[in-house]
Design a protein around this motif. Structure first.
Motif: not given
Lengths: 280, 280
Positions: B217-218, A121, A110, B189-190, B231, A117, B220, B233, A148-154, A160, A114-115, B148-150
Motif C-alpha cells: 500500500x502506497x 506515529x 511514513x 495495516x493502518x 509499506x 508505522x 489510494x 510491515x 482518511x486511512x487511505x492517506x496513512x502512508x503518504x 481516526x 520506511x515501513x 479498508x475504509x476506502x
C-alpha cells in the motif's frame, strides 16, 4: 431533516477556489458573498504576505477559522525532522499574525522507504510536543486533522478521531484548549467511533476548533467534493457534533480538481452558501 | 526480523492468478509448487462445478482455507436483500461441498443512492444473522472480512478489525468458532487497534480462520500487490497474530491487474513462495 445551520457559521477553506483566485480575491469574495470565516493556505498567504493578509481580513470583518497547514513531522533523519519543526514554528507565527483560531496539522505519513508505522506515529507525537510550547505562548491552538486511512502512508498516520483525541489526551492532559482536533467529515464519515458523545470523552467538544462539513465520497478515487454530493449524511454528522456541544464554524473545503476548481469562483461560493442551507 | 514462516502454511487465493488460469490449473499449480492451501473464488468454482473441484482439490491434497465470497447484504428493498440471502445460502452449500474452512464475507456497502450508513450496517448484521444457522448446520464457519475504509461506500461497511469482532460478539456470544474474522493486512495495516493482543479480547484468536499476508500500500490508487512491496510491515503484523495465538494459514491475494496478473502464473507462484520465506 434537522434545522438548517446558521448561515453566519459558514467558513471558506481557500483550497476550494485555489485555482482561479489569489488570497486577496478570496477575502473579498467571502465578504461579497456573506461568508464570515476563512481558512487560508500558506502558499497563498506567502504570496500576499501575512501582515497584508491580516489587514485585509480584518478590514473585511472575517474570522480566520484556521491556517492550513502545519504538520508533516516524520522524517528519515534528524535534519529532516528539525526542518519540519522549524517550518511549524514559522506556521505558528503566521497563524498568530492572522489571529487564526487554530493551526491545522496534517501530521505526515511514513518517511520514504520506511515501513515503521509505529515509529512514524511516535515522530508525530514528539513533533507536536516540540512545537506545543511555542504555539501556546503565541496563543495559537494546534488542531490535529485525522486523515482518511487511505492517506496513512503518504499524508497522515493519524487516521481516526479517537486516535487524534488520544494524542490530545497524552500531550495536553488538562484539555487546556491549546490542542485539539479538526473534524473533517470526508475523512471520518465511515468510522463507527466518530460519534463524539458515545466516545465518553467529556472534554471532546472543547477539543474541536472547527468542523469541516464539506465532502463527498463514493470510493477511493473521489476527492472531497461539493456538500451534499455523494454518500455522506451531513446533517447526521453535524447533529453528532452539536449533541456533543459543538457550536463553531462549518468550513467548506473542496479539492475536486476536475470540476469545482474549474468553475467561476463566484458561482462556487454561491453554491456553497445554498448547499450549506439545504443539505448540511 | 522474526523467523521465516513455516512454508507449509502458504495458501493461494486464486484471484492472484485469475486472469490466466482456470480453477483446475490453479489447483494443479498449487500442488506443483508445494502450496498446501487454496481459496477459490466462486466464479471459477461455478465454471468447474463444486463437486468436480472438491475432487480435484482432494486428489491434490490441498486444504481449502476459504471460499470467496459471500456477503453483499445491504439492498435497496426487501427483494434485493432476500436475493443476497439466497446467494449466501448457495455459497454456504458450495463451501460445505469443498470442506472449506470458512466462507469469506465481503459484507457490502451502501445501497445505491443511500446515505444511511448505520442502516447498511444493520442490514449486514441482520443478513449474517439470517444465514448463520444454515452455515452452522452445514459446518461452514463464516468469516467477516473488514475492508479498508476506502471501500466503505461501495464494497463493505465493516472497516476495522474491532468492528468485525464486535459483530462476532453480538451474533455469536459463546465464540463457538462458527463466526470469525479474516485479517487481511492490506485492509487493516493502518489501524492502531489491529493488534489483537491489546484489544483485550481473549477469544479473538479463535475468531480468525485465516490471515491474509499479501498486500502492499502506497496510497489510494494501489491495490493489493506482491508481499514485501510497499509499506506494510508483514513480519510485525504476523507477530501480532502469533502472539495472540494464531497458528493457521497465510493466504496470498494479489489484485494487481497491471502487473502480476499479466505474468506467467508459474512465475507468480514461485515468487509468492520465495517472498513468503523472505519478507513475511
Amino acid at each position: 431533516m434537522s434545522n438548517p445551520p446558521n448561515p453566519e457559521l459558514l467558513s471558506l477553506n481557500t483550497a476550494t477556489v485555489r485555482e482561479r483566485w489569489n488570497l486577496r480575491r478570496m477575502i473579498e469574495g467571502c465578504a461579497r458573498h456573506g461568508i464570515r470565516g476563512i481558512s487560508p493556505w500558506r502558499d497563498k498567504l506567502a504570496e500576499m504576505g501575512a501582515k497584508e493578509a491580516a489587514k485585509a481580513i480584518r478590514d473585511n470583518g472575517l474570522a480566520v477559522t484556521g491556517l492550513c497547514r502545519g504538520g508533516m513531522f516524520p522524517g528519515a533523519d534528524r535534519r529532516a525532522r528539525q526542518a519540519a519543526i522549524d517550518d511549524n514554528l514559522r506556521a505558528i507565527d503566521d497563524a498568530a499574525t492572522l489571529e487564526a483560531r487554530c493551526l491545522v496539522l496534517v501530521v505526515g505519513g511514513l518517511p520514504t522507504g520506511s515501513k515503521d508505522l509505529a515509529g512514524a506515529r511516535t515522530m508525530v507525537r514528539d513533533g507536536i510536543g516540540e512545537v506545543f510550547d511555542h504555539a501556546r505562548s503565541a496563543g495559537v491552538p494546534l488542531a490535529i486533522e485525522p486523515l482518511h486511512p487511505m492517506y496513512c502512508a503518504d499524508r497522515a498516520c493519524v487516521n481516526t478521531l479517537a486516535q487524534a483525541l488520544d494524542l490530545c489526551d497524552e500531550l495536553d492532559r488538562s484539555a487546556s484548549g491549546a490542542l485539539g482536533v479538526v473534524v473533517d467529515v470526508y475523512h471520518v464519515w465511515w468510522d463507527p467511533r466518530s460519534r463524539l458523545k458515545s466516545s465518553a470523552r467529556r472534554q471532546a467538544p472543547a477539543r474541536v476548533p472547527y468542523l469541516r462539513l464539506a465532502g463527498a465520497h463514493h470510493g477511493p478515487a473521489h476527492r472531497p467534493g461539493m456538500m451534499g454530493d455523494g454518500v455522506i449524511d451531513l446533517p447526521l454528522l453535524r447533529s453528532w457534533m452539536e449533541e456533543a456541544g459543538y457550536r463553531g464554524f462549518h468550513e467548506v473545503e473542496i479539492l475536486s480538481s476536475g470540476n469545482w476548481w474549474r468553475r467561476d469562483p463566484d458561482e462556487v461560493l454561491v453554491t456553497c452558501r445554498v448547499r450549506h442551507q439545504t443539505v448540511c
